[in-house]
Write an enzyme that holds these catalytic residues in place. Sequence first.
Site, PDB file in Angstrom:
ATOM      1  N   ASP A 184       5.920  -0.714  11.630  1.00 30.91           N
ATOM      2  CA  ASP A 184       4.747  -1.556  11.343  1.00 30.91           C
ATOM      3  C   ASP A 184       4.988  -3.032  11.672  1.00 30.91           C
ATOM      4  O   ASP A 184       4.047  -3.829  11.655  1.00 30.91           O
ATOM      5  CB  ASP A 184       4.322  -1.418   9.875  1.00 30.91           C
ATOM      6  CG  ASP A 184       3.760  -0.030   9.580  1.00 30.91           C
ATOM      7  OD1 ASP A 184       3.649   0.790  10.517  1.00 30.91           O
ATOM      8  OD2 ASP A 184       3.443   0.248   8.405  1.00 30.91           O
TER       9      ASP A 184
ATOM     10  N   LYS B  47       0.843  -1.199   0.000  1.00 28.13           N
ATOM     11  CA  LYS B  47       0.000   0.000   0.000  1.00 28.13           C
ATOM     12  C   LYS B  47       0.873   1.243   0.000  1.00 28.13           C
ATOM     13  O   LYS B  47       0.496   2.268  -0.565  1.00 28.13           O
ATOM     14  CB  LYS B  47      -0.979  -0.006   1.180  1.00 28.13           C
ATOM     15  CG  LYS B  47      -0.361   0.311   2.541  1.00 28.13           C
ATOM     16  CD  LYS B  47      -1.415   0.614   3.577  1.00 28.13           C
ATOM     17  CE  LYS B  47      -0.903   0.484   4.989  1.00 28.13           C
ATOM     18  NZ  LYS B  47      -0.390   1.726   5.603  1.00 28.13           N
TER      19      LYS B  47
ATOM     20  N   LYS C  73      -7.920  -2.739   5.702  1.00 29.31           N
ATOM     21  CA  LYS C  73      -7.113  -1.510   5.567  1.00 29.31           C
ATOM     22  C   LYS C  73      -5.861  -1.755   4.718  1.00 29.31           C
ATOM     23  O   LYS C  73      -5.461  -0.891   3.941  1.00 29.31           O
ATOM     24  CB  LYS C  73      -6.718  -0.973   6.939  1.00 29.31           C
ATOM     25  CG  LYS C  73      -5.984   0.366   6.865  1.00 29.31           C
ATOM     26  CD  LYS C  73      -5.753   0.961   8.235  1.00 29.31           C
ATOM     27  CE  LYS C  73      -5.289   2.406   8.154  1.00 29.31           C
ATOM     28  NZ  LYS C  73      -3.902   2.563   7.722  1.00 29.31           N
TER      29      LYS C  73
ATOM     30  N   GLN D 283       5.527  10.455   7.081  1.00 35.67           N
ATOM     31  CA  GLN D 283       4.554  10.695   5.997  1.00 35.67           C
ATOM     32  C   GLN D 283       4.445  12.173   5.658  1.00 35.67           C
ATOM     33  O   GLN D 283       4.152  12.529   4.513  1.00 35.67           O
ATOM     34  CB  GLN D 283       3.186  10.132   6.384  1.00 35.67           C
ATOM     35  CG  GLN D 283       3.186   8.611   6.482  1.00 35.67           C
ATOM     36  CD  GLN D 283       1.863   8.040   6.935  1.00 35.67           C
ATOM     37  OE1 GLN D 283       0.887   8.768   7.113  1.00 35.67           O
ATOM     38  NE2 GLN D 283       1.817   6.731   7.140  1.00 35.67           N
TER      39      GLN D 283
ATOM     40  N   SER E 106       6.084  11.865  12.203  1.00 36.98           N
ATOM     41  CA  SER E 106       5.681  10.932  11.141  1.00 36.98           C
ATOM     42  C   SER E 106       6.460  11.255   9.873  1.00 36.98           C
ATOM     43  O   SER E 106       6.510  12.414   9.452  1.00 36.98           O
ATOM     44  CB  SER E 106       4.174  11.043  10.862  1.00 36.98           C
ATOM     45  OG  SER E 106       3.855  10.317   9.688  1.00 36.98           O
TER      46      SER E 106
END
Length: 410
Positions: free
Chosen positions: A289, A22, A390, A146, A144
């Site tokens: 993760d 993903k 998800k 991201q 983060s």
Amino acid sequence: MMLYKLIPPSVVTATIQLPASKSISNRALIINALGKGIYPPENLSDCDDTQVMIKALTEGKETIDIMAAGTAMRFLTAYLSVTPGERTITGTARMQQRPIQILVNALRELGAEIEYTRNEGYPPLRIKGAELKGNEITLKGNVSSQYISALLMIGPALKDGLTLHLSGEIISRPYINLTLQLMQDFGAKAAWTSPNSISVAPQLYQSIPFKVESDWSAASYWYQIAALSPKAEIELLGLFPNSYQGDSRGAEVFSRLGITTEFTSQGVKLKKTGKAPERLEEDFVDIPDLAQTFVVTCALLNIPFRFTGLQSLKIKETDRIAALRAELKKLGYMIKEENDSILMWNGERCEPEETPVIETYEDHRMAMAFAPAIIRHPNLLIADPQVVTKSYPGYWEDLKQAGFQVINEG
Ligand SMILES: O=C(O)C1=C[C@@H](OP(=O)(O)O)[C@@H](O)[C@H](O)C1
Ligand SMILES: C=C(OP(=O)(O)O)C(=O)O
């Protein structure tokens, strides 16, 4: 509430077509949209987090709901800031508690027009696309990655390019490298210029044919099954050596737990060596993760551990530090935490519950990391198992294919 009861096979035999990554899918989609690509990325993930990204980029709606997808929320916030139009981006109740201020401040510094529609610092956001003016900013690297990936990907679209200086410790660095790698593949000039600075040249993306590889984070649950099963013959398709994904390091960590990896032309075969360490120490700052996979695996293998670098876990799909401790306690393991960033287990036990119901907290990784625990705790039940969509919608079907019975207890 839906509950799954599982029955493991005595020997796990499976060839699994893993979902596509993903993280790679969502980057390829953003880059493709910015580059007005003529080749749509191939083998995109079928997971929720990628579906919401595809919808956001193709439906052209004024209100975009990205549900629980952190990558979609952060990447689209930057993307919408440089794309004509005015839109609101929102997500689940949990998404509205996941911080985004560092990214919003950085984009505002570059000239973006973004407002918080509810709570300062958190989604939903109202974003008016504009031409950004700045080209050099400093932001924190310790909350983060991201935010950084989101900014980097719009860098080539800025008139003067973009230079980022990252302050504090840089967490999840392999995800920043994944972003840079993909940007380079699509013709951008983007690279580290020092251990904490990155520069992106103003240069449009090129469209190239691109195929997404399988997801190494998803692979970790199969390594876990191999580690916990007395006998396992597992082949995982679509994984290759020298992966772009930082979570491919899971293979090395699992080799210390007695699971080795053999690369074939199609993927990997897992082998059990029968060796196990007395203790496992690992820093998860690059591989957050995988924390749930290894915490559950080590406890169930009776291997004491000390895992550091877990400071980002509290702001993910749930507070994963609290969730792991609460659910492992139901299985009889007392896990300790330190400084919001370390989880340790010295072998301490408590009375396990007779029929433990494992709560999943709207977190796909809670479901996927605790399902393999059935091999050692035959009475456990998994609550709200549908959360896996998800990142890995086919997880339960794949378990069935591997010989597990998956029974819906209603
Ligand atoms: O960039 C990405 O694709 C991701 C970065 C990581 O988040 P943080 O940078 O917030 O740790 C990771 O946990 C997440 O699942 C995916
Ligand atoms: C943290 C995760 O996702 P995100 O931050 O993209 O929602 C994850 O998949 O474990």
